[in-house]
Design a protein around this motif. Structure first.
Motif, mmCIF file in Angstrom:
data_model
loop_
_atom_site.group_PDB
_atom_site.id
_atom_site.type_symbol
_atom_site.label_atom_id
_atom_site.label_comp_id
_atom_site.label_asym_id
_atom_site.label_seq_id
_atom_site.Cartn_x
_atom_site.Cartn_y
_atom_site.Cartn_z
ATOM 1 N N GLY A 52 0.828 -1.196 0.000
ATOM 2 C CA GLY A 52 0.000 0.000 0.000
ATOM 3 C C GLY A 52 0.861 1.244 0.000
ATOM 4 N N GLY A 53 0.221 2.373 -0.137
ATOM 5 C CA GLY A 53 0.925 3.642 -0.103
ATOM 6 C C GLY A 53 0.003 4.750 0.362
ATOM 7 N N ALA A 54 0.586 5.786 0.942
ATOM 8 C CA ALA A 54 -0.187 6.931 1.422
ATOM 9 C C ALA A 54 0.687 8.171 1.394
ATOM 10 N N LEU A 55 0.162 9.235 0.831
ATOM 11 C CA LEU A 55 0.857 10.515 0.826
ATOM 12 C C LEU A 55 -0.179 11.614 0.636
ATOM 13 N N GLU A 56 -0.233 12.524 1.597
ATOM 14 C CA GLU A 56 -1.202 13.622 1.575
ATOM 15 C C GLU A 56 -2.612 13.069 1.328
ATOM 16 N N GLY A 57 -3.298 13.514 0.272
ATOM 17 C CA GLY A 57 -4.669 13.070 0.037
ATOM 18 C C GLY A 57 -4.792 11.856 -0.847
ATOM 19 N N TYR A 58 -3.749 11.056 -0.948
ATOM 20 C CA TYR A 58 -3.758 9.868 -1.812
ATOM 21 C C TYR A 58 -3.571 8.605 -0.983
ATOM 22 N N ARG A 59 -4.307 7.561 -1.328
ATOM 23 C CA ARG A 59 -4.185 6.252 -0.672
ATOM 24 C C ARG A 59 -4.261 5.172 -1.754
ATOM 25 N N THR A 60 -3.377 4.168 -1.657
ATOM 26 C CA THR A 60 -3.344 3.118 -2.680
ATOM 27 C C THR A 60 -3.181 1.749 -2.036
ATOM 28 N N PHE A 61 -3.545 0.728 -2.774
ATOM 29 C CA PHE A 61 -3.245 -0.646 -2.373
ATOM 30 C C PHE A 61 -3.285 -1.538 -3.608
ATOM 31 N N LEU A 62 -2.259 -2.391 -3.719
ATOM 32 C CA LEU A 62 -2.196 -3.385 -4.790
ATOM 33 C C LEU A 62 -2.013 -4.743 -4.145
ATOM 34 N N MET A 63 -2.910 -5.672 -4.442
ATOM 35 C CA MET A 63 -2.773 -7.033 -3.935
ATOM 36 C C MET A 63 -2.797 -8.002 -5.110
ATOM 37 N N MET A 64 -1.914 -9.000 -5.038
ATOM 38 C CA MET A 64 -1.774 -9.972 -6.123
ATOM 39 C C MET A 64 -1.798 -11.375 -5.529
ATOM 40 N N PHE A 65 -2.635 -12.221 -6.098
ATOM 41 C CA PHE A 65 -2.699 -13.623 -5.707
ATOM 42 C C PHE A 65 -2.049 -14.447 -6.815
ATOM 43 N N ALA A 68 -6.270 -3.643 -7.739
ATOM 44 C CA ALA A 68 -5.554 -2.374 -7.618
ATOM 45 C C ALA A 68 -6.552 -1.295 -7.213
ATOM 46 N N ILE A 69 -6.251 -0.601 -6.119
ATOM 47 C CA ILE A 69 -7.111 0.462 -5.615
ATOM 48 C C ILE A 69 -6.311 1.756 -5.552
ATOM 49 N N LEU A 70 -6.830 2.806 -6.184
ATOM 50 C CA LEU A 70 -6.250 4.140 -6.097
ATOM 51 C C LEU A 70 -7.353 5.087 -5.633
ATOM 52 N N CYS A 71 -7.122 5.810 -4.542
ATOM 53 C CA CYS A 71 -8.125 6.742 -4.024
ATOM 54 C C CYS A 71 -7.503 8.112 -3.799
ATOM 55 N N ASN A 72 -8.287 9.144 -3.991
ATOM 56 C CA ASN A 72 -7.797 10.496 -3.753
ATOM 57 C C ASN A 72 -8.559 11.147 -2.595
ATOM 58 N N ASP A 73 -8.785 10.349 -1.553
ATOM 59 C CA ASP A 73 -9.411 10.800 -0.308
ATOM 60 C C ASP A 73 -8.523 10.339 0.844
ATOM 61 N N ARG A 74 -8.051 11.266 1.646
ATOM 62 C CA ARG A 74 -7.117 10.952 2.728
ATOM 63 C C ARG A 74 -7.677 9.915 3.699
ATOM 64 N N GLU A 75 -8.999 9.840 3.825
ATOM 65 C CA GLU A 75 -9.615 8.928 4.787
ATOM 66 C C GLU A 75 -9.881 7.537 4.205
ATOM 67 N N ALA A 76 -9.600 7.319 2.945
ATOM 68 C CA ALA A 76 -9.908 6.020 2.314
ATOM 69 C C ALA A 76 -9.015 4.924 2.906
ATOM 70 N N ASN A 77 -9.633 3.811 3.258
ATOM 71 C CA ASN A 77 -8.892 2.633 3.732
ATOM 72 C C ASN A 77 -8.771 1.682 2.556
ATOM 73 N N THR A 78 -7.728 1.863 1.759
ATOM 74 C CA THR A 78 -7.614 1.107 0.509
ATOM 75 C C THR A 78 -7.344 -0.368 0.758
ATOM 76 N N ARG A 79 -6.661 -0.693 1.838
ATOM 77 C CA ARG A 79 -6.434 -2.116 2.149
ATOM 78 C C ARG A 79 -7.757 -2.815 2.433
ATOM 79 N N GLU A 80 -8.597 -2.153 3.210
ATOM 80 C CA GLU A 80 -9.911 -2.734 3.519
ATOM 81 C C GLU A 80 -10.747 -2.847 2.253
ATOM 82 N N LEU A 81 -10.695 -1.827 1.405
ATOM 83 C CA LEU A 81 -11.440 -1.880 0.145
ATOM 84 C C LEU A 81 -10.954 -3.023 -0.735
ATOM 85 N N ALA A 82 -9.644 -3.189 -0.802
ATOM 86 C CA ALA A 82 -9.081 -4.273 -1.614
ATOM 87 C C ALA A 82 -9.507 -5.638 -1.060
ATOM 88 N N ASN A 83 -9.419 -5.807 0.261
ATOM 89 C CA ASN A 83 -9.842 -7.072 0.867
ATOM 90 C C ASN A 83 -11.317 -7.367 0.587
#
Length: 202
Positions: free
Chosen positions: A166-179, A187-202
């Motif tokens: 995952g990654g986080a910087l300012e108002g960006y949150r990301t997560f990439l998971m590969m099986f 692949a999740i890319l969000c431009n909201d500081r409060e987004a929980n991209t890991r939870e969204l990906a799961n």
């Protein structure tokens, strides 16, 4: 992935010694990624974006990916980062850092799927050995695994082998998971500081 282990106590700013002896503990470090970008510049003579365009993004057809060495340069179709206000609404939360390696990469979901696909069918120099090395978990002196390879988490999810970051910087949150066994990625890319991209990906 940083939340899988108890945080390691790091010393104060301007510390003069090691936080712990090498190999005794594991601590995620953004500084190591920045250091890689400086090593590329010292060895190759080009900045990380120029190097990546030739050796990573170009060969994989990641035409919308780049490392941004100057935050004032225009990025086509850039999504701004946002931070919610308590009273409602949002403020812009774009990064103004000109530091790459640990951040400063712009990409798209489509380009991330090309990166994920390369873990199954490597098109880059080094062949399958490089991909395998990236996915080998680090090991402490005690023999305990760190659950972290070369720039990628090496874990399981619901009993399935998982490679993720995952990654986080300012108002960006990301997560990439590969099986890898299922040839399936999220692949999740969000431009909201409060987004929980890991939870969204799961």
């Amino acid at each position: 992935l940083r939340g899988r282990r108890a945080p390691v106590e790091l010393g104060p700013a301007r510390q003069e010694g090691l936080s712990f002896e090498p190999g005794e503990k594991y601590a995620y470090s953004n500084s190591a990624y920045f250091l890689i970008s400086q090593i590329v510049k010292a060895v190759d003579g080009r900045n990380l974006n120029e190097y990546a365009q030739e050796h990573l993004f170009g060969p994989l057809g990641m035409t919308d990916s780049r490392f941004q060495h100057n935050h004032r340069y225009l990025v086509p179709r850039k999504a701004h980062g946002y931070a919610p206000l308590e009273e409602g609404g949002y403020l812009l939360a774009d990064s103004t850092l000109d530091v790459v390696g640990s951040g400063g990469m712009y990409t798209t979901v489509l380009d991330l799927t090309k990166w994920a696909r390369n873990f199954r069918d490597n098109q880059l120099d080094g062949g399958t050995d490089t991909i395998a090395e990236m996915q080998a978990s680090g090991e402490l002196n005690s023999g305990e695994k760190t659950d972290y390879g070369l720039g990628i988490g090496v874990t399981t999810y619901r009993g399935l082998p998982l490679r993720a970051h995952g990654g986080a910087l300012e108002g960006y949150r990301t997560f990439l998971m590969m099986f890898p066994e299922q040839a399936f990625s999220v692949a999740i890319l969000c431009n909201d500081r409060e987004a929980n991209t890991r939870e969204l990906a799961n």
